[in-house]
Design a protein around this motif. Structure first.
Motif, PDB file in Angstrom:
ATOM      1  N   VAL A 177      -6.936  19.926  43.577  1.00  0.00           N
ATOM      2  CA  VAL A 177      -8.397  19.797  43.588  1.00  0.00           C
ATOM      3  C   VAL A 177      -8.995  20.217  42.254  1.00  0.00           C
ATOM      4  O   VAL A 177      -8.607  21.241  41.681  1.00  0.00           O
ATOM      5  CB  VAL A 177      -9.000  20.713  44.684  1.00  0.00           C
ATOM      6  CG1 VAL A 177     -10.503  20.515  44.773  1.00  0.00           C
ATOM      7  CG2 VAL A 177      -8.351  20.445  46.030  1.00  0.00           C
ATOM      8  N   SER A 178      -9.955  19.427  41.789  1.00  0.00           N
ATOM      9  CA  SER A 178     -10.730  19.808  40.611  1.00  0.00           C
ATOM     10  C   SER A 178     -12.073  19.076  40.673  1.00  0.00           C
ATOM     11  O   SER A 178     -12.441  18.525  41.715  1.00  0.00           O
ATOM     12  CB  SER A 178      -9.952  19.474  39.339  1.00  0.00           C
ATOM     13  OG  SER A 178     -10.630  19.946  38.192  1.00  0.00           O
ATOM     14  N   GLY A 179     -12.778  19.059  39.549  1.00  0.00           N
ATOM     15  CA  GLY A 179     -14.135  18.521  39.528  1.00  0.00           C
ATOM     16  C   GLY A 179     -14.239  17.011  39.656  1.00  0.00           C
ATOM     17  O   GLY A 179     -15.350  16.469  39.703  1.00  0.00           O
ATOM     18  N   GLN A 180     -13.105  16.307  39.740  1.00  0.00           N
ATOM     19  CA  GLN A 180     -13.161  14.861  39.957  1.00  0.00           C
ATOM     20  C   GLN A 180     -12.982  14.515  41.445  1.00  0.00           C
ATOM     21  O   GLN A 180     -13.133  13.361  41.855  1.00  0.00           O
ATOM     22  CB  GLN A 180     -12.038  14.131  39.187  1.00  0.00           C
ATOM     23  CG  GLN A 180     -11.985  14.404  37.695  1.00  0.00           C
ATOM     24  CD  GLN A 180     -11.278  15.721  37.367  1.00  0.00           C
ATOM     25  OE1 GLN A 180     -10.648  16.332  38.223  1.00  0.00           O
ATOM     26  NE2 GLN A 180     -11.402  16.153  36.122  1.00  0.00           N
ATOM     27  N   ALA A 181     -12.615  15.529  42.255  1.00  0.00           N
ATOM     28  CA  ALA A 181     -12.230  15.257  43.648  1.00  0.00           C
ATOM     29  C   ALA A 181     -13.391  14.730  44.481  1.00  0.00           C
ATOM     30  O   ALA A 181     -13.181  14.024  45.465  1.00  0.00           O
ATOM     31  CB  ALA A 181     -11.649  16.513  44.288  1.00  0.00           C
ATOM     32  N   PHE A 182     -14.647  15.041  44.098  1.00  0.00           N
ATOM     33  CA  PHE A 182     -15.784  14.521  44.878  1.00  0.00           C
ATOM     34  C   PHE A 182     -15.799  13.000  44.830  1.00  0.00           C
ATOM     35  O   PHE A 182     -16.236  12.341  45.765  1.00  0.00           O
ATOM     36  CB  PHE A 182     -17.109  15.106  44.357  1.00  0.00           C
ATOM     37  CG  PHE A 182     -17.598  14.472  43.081  1.00  0.00           C
ATOM     38  CD1 PHE A 182     -18.448  13.376  43.110  1.00  0.00           C
ATOM     39  CD2 PHE A 182     -17.197  14.965  41.847  1.00  0.00           C
ATOM     40  CE1 PHE A 182     -18.893  12.788  41.924  1.00  0.00           C
ATOM     41  CE2 PHE A 182     -17.637  14.395  40.671  1.00  0.00           C
ATOM     42  CZ  PHE A 182     -18.479  13.299  40.698  1.00  0.00           C
ATOM     43  N   ARG A 183     -15.299  12.435  43.733  1.00  0.00           N
ATOM     44  CA  ARG A 183     -15.330  10.973  43.601  1.00  0.00           C
ATOM     45  C   ARG A 183     -14.027  10.326  44.087  1.00  0.00           C
ATOM     46  O   ARG A 183     -14.052   9.353  44.825  1.00  0.00           O
ATOM     47  CB  ARG A 183     -15.573  10.583  42.147  1.00  0.00           C
ATOM     48  CG  ARG A 183     -15.592   9.078  41.944  1.00  0.00           C
ATOM     49  CD  ARG A 183     -16.092   8.680  40.586  1.00  0.00           C
ATOM     50  NE  ARG A 183     -17.463   9.101  40.405  1.00  0.00           N
ATOM     51  CZ  ARG A 183     -18.035   9.286  39.216  1.00  0.00           C
ATOM     52  NH1 ARG A 183     -17.349   9.086  38.110  1.00  0.00           N
ATOM     53  NH2 ARG A 183     -19.293   9.643  39.136  1.00  0.00           N
ATOM     54  N   TYR A 184     -12.903  10.876  43.661  1.00  0.00           N
ATOM     55  CA  TYR A 184     -11.617  10.225  43.960  1.00  0.00           C
ATOM     56  C   TYR A 184     -10.832  10.899  45.067  1.00  0.00           C
ATOM     57  O   TYR A 184      -9.764  10.427  45.437  1.00  0.00           O
ATOM     58  CB  TYR A 184     -10.757  10.187  42.690  1.00  0.00           C
ATOM     59  CG  TYR A 184     -11.385   9.371  41.589  1.00  0.00           C
ATOM     60  CD1 TYR A 184     -11.511   7.989  41.729  1.00  0.00           C
ATOM     61  CD2 TYR A 184     -11.881   9.974  40.445  1.00  0.00           C
ATOM     62  CE1 TYR A 184     -12.111   7.230  40.739  1.00  0.00           C
ATOM     63  CE2 TYR A 184     -12.474   9.221  39.444  1.00  0.00           C
ATOM     64  CZ  TYR A 184     -12.592   7.855  39.592  1.00  0.00           C
ATOM     65  OH  TYR A 184     -13.189   7.107  38.614  1.00  0.00           O
ATOM     66  N   GLY A 185     -11.310  12.020  45.560  1.00  0.00           N
ATOM     67  CA  GLY A 185     -10.527  12.792  46.518  1.00  0.00           C
ATOM     68  C   GLY A 185      -9.518  13.652  45.770  1.00  0.00           C
ATOM     69  O   GLY A 185      -9.400  13.578  44.543  1.00  0.00           O
ATOM     70  N   LYS A 266     -23.797   7.414  44.245  1.00  0.00           N
ATOM     71  CA  LYS A 266     -22.809   6.323  44.299  1.00  0.00           C
ATOM     72  C   LYS A 266     -21.905   6.390  43.067  1.00  0.00           C
ATOM     73  O   LYS A 266     -22.313   6.885  42.018  1.00  0.00           O
ATOM     74  CB  LYS A 266     -23.533   4.977  44.311  1.00  0.00           C
ATOM     75  CG  LYS A 266     -24.277   4.696  45.587  1.00  0.00           C
ATOM     76  CD  LYS A 266     -23.746   3.413  46.231  1.00  0.00           C
ATOM     77  CE  LYS A 266     -24.005   3.351  47.710  1.00  0.00           C
ATOM     78  NZ  LYS A 266     -25.400   3.548  48.088  1.00  0.00           N
ATOM     79  N   ASN A 267     -20.679   5.868  43.220  1.00  0.00           N
ATOM     80  CA  ASN A 267     -19.717   5.845  42.111  1.00  0.00           C
ATOM     81  C   ASN A 267     -20.355   5.502  40.781  1.00  0.00           C
ATOM     82  O   ASN A 267     -21.189   4.618  40.710  1.00  0.00           O
ATOM     83  CB  ASN A 267     -18.626   4.809  42.403  1.00  0.00           C
ATOM     84  CG  ASN A 267     -17.530   5.444  43.220  1.00  0.00           C
ATOM     85  OD1 ASN A 267     -17.570   6.631  43.512  1.00  0.00           O
ATOM     86  ND2 ASN A 267     -16.543   4.638  43.573  1.00  0.00           N
ATOM     87  N   PHE A 271     -22.345  12.427  37.262  1.00  0.00           N
ATOM     88  CA  PHE A 271     -21.398  12.939  36.283  1.00  0.00           C
ATOM     89  C   PHE A 271     -19.985  12.589  36.759  1.00  0.00           C
ATOM     90  O   PHE A 271     -19.766  12.261  37.930  1.00  0.00           O
ATOM     91  CB  PHE A 271     -21.565  14.456  36.150  1.00  0.00           C
ATOM     92  CG  PHE A 271     -22.808  14.830  35.393  1.00  0.00           C
ATOM     93  CD1 PHE A 271     -22.831  14.758  34.016  1.00  0.00           C
ATOM     94  CD2 PHE A 271     -23.958  15.235  36.057  1.00  0.00           C
ATOM     95  CE1 PHE A 271     -23.982  15.092  33.297  1.00  0.00           C
ATOM     96  CE2 PHE A 271     -25.106  15.564  35.357  1.00  0.00           C
ATOM     97  CZ  PHE A 271     -25.112  15.487  33.974  1.00  0.00           C
ATOM     98  N   ASP A 272     -19.019  12.676  35.843  1.00  0.00           N
ATOM     99  CA  ASP A 272     -17.636  12.352  36.204  1.00  0.00           C
ATOM    100  C   ASP A 272     -16.885  13.589  36.688  1.00  0.00           C
ATOM    101  O   ASP A 272     -15.759  13.479  37.194  1.00  0.00           O
ATOM    102  CB  ASP A 272     -16.915  11.764  34.985  1.00  0.00           C
ATOM    103  CG  ASP A 272     -17.579  10.481  34.546  1.00  0.00           C
ATOM    104  OD1 ASP A 272     -17.462   9.489  35.289  1.00  0.00           O
ATOM    105  OD2 ASP A 272     -18.268  10.480  33.506  1.00  0.00           O
TER     106      ASP A 272
END
Ligand code: FAD
Length: 524
Positions: A177-185, A266-267, A271-272
């Motif tokens: 888990v890190s700060g990209q997980a909200f978008r990609y899981g 939405k995607n 932020f990324d």
């Protein structure tokens, strides 16, 4: 030959193995009899590699460390264990567990680092959008995967951990888990195929459609069902740069509402990268204001804080990807469109622009500092939890604002994740309610001269937090869980327990694998 193997594999006697090694007996005979091409280490050499972990609170003696050449060697070790009546096998990624999860007392530890370079191949999924993937070894470090993907192909995995000195197989056995997980899981949602050596000693390829039960069991499976030797990881085009931003809040409600708004866009229209942390409202260099600025030239100006603010403050940490060819004004506009909506304290905004690879390797600098000051080697009584949105306000009031209001001598992360990005067919468990839940990480560091009692106090405080959660009916799950009794594991898995047990019966019926998790006992 059999007589020689006995002390190692039949009696499962670490002392005998040590004595044999000390007496100068070569372990080559063992390798031959197991048909293992790699190395086997016993005694002190084995304990040096596999007797401790990053947590530094457990110390066990493995019988031997197997340094495999490939999956056949790993299968050989598992089959040797199956032939004995009590031997166990643990894969060891980079040993960055906290509570002995990658250890095997009196058992075989498979050092996955020797297989790190067995796979590295980029390809494209069949189908319309031709998504890129890379096949990498379970023993590969994520930092090496990053560097090769970017430098050789201009591509990168989509979902990360904050720190990349972790192995592919190790994080996929938990979640990643890190700060990209909200978008990609989590990372477990970003792999499409695995090669696994099961507890039956079989080498199996699995995916969502081929041997799917094994595929989903292994993901988040705490090493209980098989040892991952290859993972197919989804890729995206790597950006060139990241604008890295931190903004400070005094009110938890405003912090969480803004964070939740950002992760729910939405995607591509947010932020990324979105994370957050809690810090102490004071000048303490490890826990307070100085932990927020991103550059030595930045200064945290406490006069910008309202008089009324409390013992702790909150920081939202954001990242926006861009390409070298994007103009400054385009990037500024994208940032301002999002950040203009947020209610952080004016004057407490920090930002830097970093190459993408440097951004992903940002924790490396902290590792170097911790190694220099000795806190990388001291114990790390860390606590990681997932807490539902319903209860995160109560958690803030009791835990952040009271129990750890003076800090934990390290980062205290808190940021939202979305349930819909997690695949509930995997073995990972998350809180029961709602779309949004939070990851909370209390990453405690212990000064080199600290007394043993200070580590005990930290462990006791972790337990106090968990007890408070249980007593108050908080909807939470431990992440990177650690329990001592099966009753606690049953409670942890809740209505997923019977599925977990059925999967164990299918893929590791003798309970050979990952004994350090203390979920099942080796059966005959
Ligand atoms: C400094 C630091 C920062 C971290 N940051 C993050 C973070 O940002 N996000 C996050 O999600 N986690 C984070 N973690 C936790 C990390 O995900 C776990 O420690 C994880 O266990 C990976 O570490 P490892 O590769 O060393 O695995 P190990 O600790 O060696 O193994 C972990 C478990 O997986 C099993 N295992 C290992 N390899 C395999 C394999 N190939 N196949 C099957 N089972 C295997 C082991 O037997 C053990 O049970 C961090 C840990 C540290 C120390």
């Amino acid at each position: 030959m059999i007589a020689y193997i006995e002390p190692y594999f039949l009696e499962n006697d670490a002392e005998a193995a040590s004595a044999a090694t000390a007496a100068g007996k070569s372990t080559d005979g063992v390798s031959e009899s197991l048909n293992i091409q790699g190395e086997i280490l016993c005694g002190g050499a084995a304990a040096d590699i596999a007797g401790r972990d990053f947590g530094g609170m457990n110390c066990v003696k493995p019988l031997a460390v197997v340094r495999p050449v490939g999956p056949e060697d790993i299968a050989g070790a598992v089959k040797a264990a199956l032939r004995s009546d009590k031997l166990t096998v643990a894969a060891r990624g980079n040993g960055h567990s906290i509570n002995g999860q990658a250890m095997a007392e009196g058992g075989l530890v498979v050092d996955m680092s020797t297989t790190a370079e067995n796979h590295f191949e980029v390809g494209y999924l069949s189908g319309g959008d031709a998504t890129a993937f890379v096949d990498v070894s379970g023993g590969a470090l994520w930092e090496d995967v990053l560097k090769r993907c970017v430098s050789e192909y201009g591509l990168a995995p989509r979902s990360w951990t904050d720190y990349l000195g972790l192995t592919v197989g190790g994080t996929l056995s938990n979640a990643g888990v890190s700060g990209q997980a909200f978008r990609y899981g989590p990372q477990t949602s970003n792999v499409t195929e695995l090669d696994v050596v099961t507890g039956n000693g079989d080498v199996v390829t699995c995916s969502e459609i081929e041997n799917s039960e094994l595929f989903f069991s292994v993901l988040g499976g705490l090493g209980q069902f098989g040892i991952i030797t290859r993972a197919r990881v989804l890729l995206q085009p790597a950006p060139d740069m990241v604008r890295w931003i931190r903004v400070v809040y005094t009110e938890f409600d405003e912090f969480t509402q803004d964070a939740e708004w950002l992760v729910s866009q939405k995607n591509e229209s947010s932020f990324d990268y979105v994370e957050g942390f809690v810090f102490v409202n004071g000048a303490d260099p490890v826990n307070g204001w100085p932990t927020v600025p991103l550059h030595p030239d930045h200064e945290f100006d406490p006069t910008r804080l309202p008089q009324s603010c409390g013992s702790v403050l909150y920081c939202l940490e954001l990242g926006l990807h861009y390409r070298d060819s994007d103009s400054n004004s385009t990037i500024d506009k994208r940032v301002e469109r999002l950040i203009g909506r947020l209610r952080f304290n004016e004057g407490l905004r920090f930002e830097v622009d970093l190459p993408y690879v440097d951004f992903l390797l940002r924790v490396k600098r902290s590792e170097e500092i911790a190694k220099e000051n000795g806190t990388w080697e001291t114990p790390h009584p860390w606590l990681n939890l997932f807490v539902s949105k319903r209860d995160i306000g109560d958690f803030n009031r009791t835990v952040f604002k009271e129990l750890v209001k003076n800090g934990v001598n390290g980062p205290m992360l808190v940021y939202p994740l979305l349930r819909s990005r997690w695949d509930d067919r995997t073995s990972v468990v998350i809180p029961e309610e709602g779309e949004i839940f939070y990851i909370v990480a209390l990453l405690r560091f212990v000064p080199p001269c600290a007394k043993v009692s200070s580590v005990e106090k930290m462990v006791a405080q972790n337990q106090e937090i968990v007890h408070w959660c249980v007593k108050n009916g908080i909807d939470y799950k431990l992440y990177l869980p650690h329990y001592k009794s099966q009753e606690e594991w049953i409670r942890h898995f809740g209505n997923r327990w019977s599925r977990f047990v059925d999967r164990k019966a299918m893929f590791d019926p003798m309970a050979i694998l990952s004994p350090g998790q203390k979920i099942f006992n080796r059966s005959l």
